[in-house]
Design a protein around this motif. Structure first.
Motif, PDB file in Angstrom:
ATOM      1  N   ALA A  48      33.353  73.551  37.629  1.00  0.00           N
ATOM      2  CA  ALA A  48      33.589  72.084  37.703  1.00  0.00           C
ATOM      3  C   ALA A  48      33.660  71.169  36.847  1.00  0.00           C
ATOM      4  O   ALA A  48      32.446  71.243  36.254  1.00  0.00           O
ATOM      5  CB  ALA A  48      32.891  71.567  39.226  1.00  0.00           C
ATOM      6  N   PRO A  49      34.673  70.530  36.397  1.00  0.00           N
ATOM      7  CA  PRO A  49      34.312  69.336  35.734  1.00  0.00           C
ATOM      8  C   PRO A  49      33.985  68.117  36.207  1.00  0.00           C
ATOM      9  O   PRO A  49      33.820  68.189  37.426  1.00  0.00           O
ATOM     10  CB  PRO A  49      35.812  69.086  34.911  1.00  0.00           C
ATOM     11  N   LEU A  50      33.713  66.910  35.557  1.00  0.00           N
ATOM     12  CA  LEU A  50      33.402  65.827  36.166  1.00  0.00           C
ATOM     13  C   LEU A  50      34.778  65.460  36.749  1.00  0.00           C
ATOM     14  O   LEU A  50      35.801  65.645  36.544  1.00  0.00           O
ATOM     15  CB  LEU A  50      33.234  64.662  35.165  1.00  0.00           C
ATOM     16  N   ALA A  51      34.637  64.844  38.188  1.00  0.00           N
ATOM     17  CA  ALA A  51      35.553  64.335  39.087  1.00  0.00           C
ATOM     18  C   ALA A  51      36.427  63.251  38.085  1.00  0.00           C
ATOM     19  O   ALA A  51      36.038  62.620  37.408  1.00  0.00           O
ATOM     20  CB  ALA A  51      35.273  63.636  40.199  1.00  0.00           C
ATOM     21  N   THR A 101      25.472  57.340  29.118  1.00  0.00           N
ATOM     22  CA  THR A 101      26.600  57.742  29.888  1.00  0.00           C
ATOM     23  C   THR A 101      27.487  58.525  29.180  1.00  0.00           C
ATOM     24  O   THR A 101      27.712  58.605  28.108  1.00  0.00           O
ATOM     25  CB  THR A 101      27.531  56.455  30.313  1.00  0.00           C
ATOM     26  N   CYS A 102      28.012  59.771  29.870  1.00  0.00           N
ATOM     27  CA  CYS A 102      28.742  60.741  29.491  1.00  0.00           C
ATOM     28  C   CYS A 102      29.932  60.795  29.831  1.00  0.00           C
ATOM     29  O   CYS A 102      30.183  61.098  31.294  1.00  0.00           O
ATOM     30  CB  CYS A 102      27.841  62.177  29.603  1.00  0.00           C
ATOM     31  N   GLY A 103      31.145  60.943  29.424  1.00  0.00           N
ATOM     32  CA  GLY A 103      32.441  61.009  29.803  1.00  0.00           C
ATOM     33  C   GLY A 103      33.001  62.336  30.146  1.00  0.00           C
ATOM     34  O   GLY A 103      33.956  62.471  30.601  1.00  0.00           O
ATOM     35  N   ALA A 104      32.057  63.397  29.716  1.00  0.00           N
ATOM     36  CA  ALA A 104      32.708  64.783  30.148  1.00  0.00           C
ATOM     37  C   ALA A 104      31.281  65.512  30.269  1.00  0.00           C
ATOM     38  O   ALA A 104      30.234  65.461  29.688  1.00  0.00           O
ATOM     39  CB  ALA A 104      33.303  65.489  28.885  1.00  0.00           C
ATOM     40  N   SER A 105      31.414  66.421  31.396  1.00  0.00           N
ATOM     41  CA  SER A 105      30.486  67.285  31.904  1.00  0.00           C
ATOM     42  C   SER A 105      31.200  68.566  32.570  1.00  0.00           C
ATOM     43  O   SER A 105      32.207  68.475  33.202  1.00  0.00           O
ATOM     44  CB  SER A 105      29.394  66.542  32.446  1.00  0.00           C
ATOM     45  N   GLN A 106      30.444  69.493  32.521  1.00  0.00           N
ATOM     46  CA  GLN A 106      30.967  71.002  33.114  1.00  0.00           C
ATOM     47  C   GLN A 106      29.907  71.486  33.829  1.00  0.00           C
ATOM     48  O   GLN A 106      28.563  71.698  33.022  1.00  0.00           O
ATOM     49  CB  GLN A 106      31.468  71.992  31.926  1.00  0.00           C
ATOM     50  N   PHE A 107      30.126  71.902  35.078  1.00  0.00           N
ATOM     51  CA  PHE A 107      29.087  72.687  35.801  1.00  0.00           C
ATOM     52  C   PHE A 107      29.544  74.213  36.215  1.00  0.00           C
ATOM     53  O   PHE A 107      30.736  74.484  36.690  1.00  0.00           O
ATOM     54  CB  PHE A 107      29.071  71.764  37.280  1.00  0.00           C
ATOM     55  N   PHE A 167      27.307  68.482  28.613  1.00  0.00           N
ATOM     56  CA  PHE A 167      27.738  67.195  28.679  1.00  0.00           C
ATOM     57  C   PHE A 167      28.176  66.728  27.272  1.00  0.00           C
ATOM     58  O   PHE A 167      27.633  67.347  26.150  1.00  0.00           O
ATOM     59  CB  PHE A 167      26.157  66.069  28.670  1.00  0.00           C
ATOM     60  N   SER A 168      29.107  65.826  26.989  1.00  0.00           N
ATOM     61  CA  SER A 168      29.727  65.425  25.935  1.00  0.00           C
ATOM     62  C   SER A 168      30.241  64.207  25.944  1.00  0.00           C
ATOM     63  O   SER A 168      30.393  63.531  27.158  1.00  0.00           O
ATOM     64  CB  SER A 168      30.733  66.580  25.282  1.00  0.00           C
ATOM     65  N   SER A 169      30.640  63.628  24.976  1.00  0.00           N
ATOM     66  CA  SER A 169      31.359  62.168  25.014  1.00  0.00           C
ATOM     67  C   SER A 169      30.303  61.334  25.510  1.00  0.00           C
ATOM     68  O   SER A 169      30.663  60.507  26.344  1.00  0.00           O
ATOM     69  CB  SER A 169      32.546  62.047  25.708  1.00  0.00           C
ATOM     70  N   CYS A 170      29.135  61.303  25.077  1.00  0.00           N
ATOM     71  CA  CYS A 170      28.187  60.329  25.447  1.00  0.00           C
ATOM     72  C   CYS A 170      27.683  59.277  24.519  1.00  0.00           C
ATOM     73  O   CYS A 170      27.698  59.386  23.334  1.00  0.00           O
ATOM     74  CB  CYS A 170      26.728  61.306  25.710  1.00  0.00           C
ATOM     75  N   SER A 183      23.206  60.521  37.864  1.00  0.00           N
ATOM     76  CA  SER A 183      24.218  60.568  38.948  1.00  0.00           C
ATOM     77  C   SER A 183      25.456  61.158  38.346  1.00  0.00           C
ATOM     78  O   SER A 183      25.875  61.003  37.184  1.00  0.00           O
ATOM     79  CB  SER A 183      24.337  59.223  39.399  1.00  0.00           C
ATOM     80  N   ALA A 184      26.243  61.980  39.206  1.00  0.00           N
ATOM     81  CA  ALA A 184      27.449  62.432  38.727  1.00  0.00           C
ATOM     82  C   ALA A 184      28.169  63.129  39.753  1.00  0.00           C
ATOM     83  O   ALA A 184      27.652  63.544  40.767  1.00  0.00           O
ATOM     84  CB  ALA A 184      27.233  63.772  37.369  1.00  0.00           C
ATOM     85  N   THR A 185      29.549  63.050  39.688  1.00  0.00           N
ATOM     86  CA  THR A 185      30.275  63.895  40.872  1.00  0.00           C
ATOM     87  C   THR A 185      31.266  64.877  39.996  1.00  0.00           C
ATOM     88  O   THR A 185      31.967  64.618  39.115  1.00  0.00           O
ATOM     89  CB  THR A 185      31.339  62.921  41.619  1.00  0.00           C
ATOM     90  N   TYR A 186      30.953  66.094  40.466  1.00  0.00           N
ATOM     91  CA  TYR A 186      31.852  67.383  39.760  1.00  0.00           C
ATOM     92  C   TYR A 186      32.952  67.789  40.725  1.00  0.00           C
ATOM     93  O   TYR A 186      32.615  67.951  41.905  1.00  0.00           O
ATOM     94  CB  TYR A 186      30.821  68.589  39.670  1.00  0.00           C
ATOM     95  N   GLY A 187      34.274  68.016  40.371  1.00  0.00           N
ATOM     96  CA  GLY A 187      35.262  68.375  41.077  1.00  0.00           C
ATOM     97  C   GLY A 187      36.473  68.285  40.520  1.00  0.00           C
ATOM     98  O   GLY A 187      36.830  67.676  39.348  1.00  0.00           O
ATOM     99  N   PRO A 188      37.384  69.020  40.991  1.00  0.00           N
ATOM    100  CA  PRO A 188      37.430  70.137  41.937  1.00  0.00           C
ATOM    101  C   PRO A 188      36.688  71.525  41.477  1.00  0.00           C
ATOM    102  O   PRO A 188      36.739  71.757  40.517  1.00  0.00           O
ATOM    103  CB  PRO A 188      38.828  70.446  42.381  1.00  0.00           C
ATOM    104  N   VAL A 189      36.008  71.734  42.436  1.00  0.00           N
ATOM    105  CA  VAL A 189      35.150  73.237  42.232  1.00  0.00           C
ATOM    106  C   VAL A 189      36.261  74.302  42.368  1.00  0.00           C
ATOM    107  O   VAL A 189      36.881  74.334  43.704  1.00  0.00           O
ATOM    108  CB  VAL A 189      33.779  73.437  43.284  1.00  0.00           C
ATOM    109  N   ALA A 190      36.337  75.327  41.459  1.00  0.00           N
ATOM    110  CA  ALA A 190      37.284  76.375  41.603  1.00  0.00           C
ATOM    111  C   ALA A 190      36.518  77.680  41.409  1.00  0.00           C
ATOM    112  O   ALA A 190      35.466  77.622  40.563  1.00  0.00           O
ATOM    113  CB  ALA A 190      38.417  76.038  40.494  1.00  0.00           C
ATOM    114  N   ASP A 191      37.272  78.845  41.537  1.00  0.00           N
ATOM    115  CA  ASP A 191      36.779  80.087  41.542  1.00  0.00           C
ATOM    116  C   ASP A 191      37.420  80.581  40.378  1.00  0.00           C
ATOM    117  O   ASP A 191      38.579  80.855  40.316  1.00  0.00           O
ATOM    118  CB  ASP A 191      37.073  81.008  42.779  1.00  0.00           C
TER     119      ASP A 191
END
Length: 229
Positions: free
Chosen positions: A57-60, A78-84, A107-110, A209-217
């Motif tokens: 999942a990337p950042l929403a 503050t980071c503009g990109a993140s991956q879960f 995290f990147s683009s911080c 704080s962060a919101t990740y999505g959409p979560v994909a398989d």
């Protein structure tokens, strides 16, 4: 006698046709339909997510990951990109709790607006993997826990007026959030970290704080979205 034989054959033929018309997935009388697992793809109650599948999942869209000095502050990183990224370790029948192993959180683009900080070299999490529990209870709670050997840890390396400084933070206990089946997301709000080392210029606390999505398989063809049942 002949009439009875013809009648018996007619009944048998009708029964055969009726059985042939039943869907292959229909359960015979007395059988229990297969239980829906906690995590599925293709919709609620859809295809089970297999143990070993990798969820990503990337950042929403339109959001950022933040690591601020207090729960009400806007000062920090503050980071503009993140991956879960996580791997499914158990996906039991609902109601229940699926488990995953968090193998990556990048995290990147911080950037930073802390006085004296000129840029962010990196923001990383340490002591991976973390355990992830996804429950289908009310609110779809998600809990991250550290391994037995070390706590959940975040480290920021910053360029400042005084050279490069490192700020390390740890979280005691669980890291909590919530899933959402509409946005297929994972949201974390003001998760509290305490400074564990680094320069005296580093804030004493950090709130993530962060919101990740959409979560994909990502293991399945087409990377279908994941639902919590």
């Amino acid at each position: 006698m002949r009439t009875r034989s013809c009648l018996a054959l007619a009944v048998a033929a009708a029964a055969t046709l009726a059985l042939g018309a039943m869907p292959a997935s229909a359960s015979a009388p007395g059988q229990v339909a297969a239980a829906t697992p906690v995590l599925t793809t293709g919709g609620a109650g859809g295809t089970a997510v297999a143990v070993g599948d990798v969820l990503v999942a990337p950042l929403a869209s339109g959001t950022k990951a933040t690591f601020y000095a207090s729960a009400t502050s806007t000062t920090g990183v503050t980071c503009g990109a993140s991956q879960f990224t996580s791997r499914v370790t158990d996906n039991p029948a609902a109601p229940g709790t699926a488990t995953e192993s968090l193998t990556g959180q990048t995290f990147s683009s911080c950037t930073s607006n802390v006085t004296g900080v000129t840029s962010v070299k990196s923001l990383t999490v340490g002591n991976l993997p973390y355990g992830v529990a996804v429950s289908d209870a009310a609110g779809l709670p998600v809990t991250l826990t550290a391994g037995s050997a070390a706590p959940i840890q975040a480290t920021a390396v910053l360029n400042s007026w005084f050279g490069t400084i490192t700020c390390s933070y740890q979280l005691s206990g669980a890291f909590a959030g919530n899933a959402d089946n509409v946005a297929h997301s994972l949201a974390f709000r003001n998760e509290h970290f305490v400074k564990s080392g680094g320069s005296g210029l580093c804030p004493g606390e950090g709130y993530f704080s962060a919101t990740y999505g959409p979560v994909a398989d990502s293991t399945q063809a087409g990377s279908p979205l994941v639902y919590v049942n």
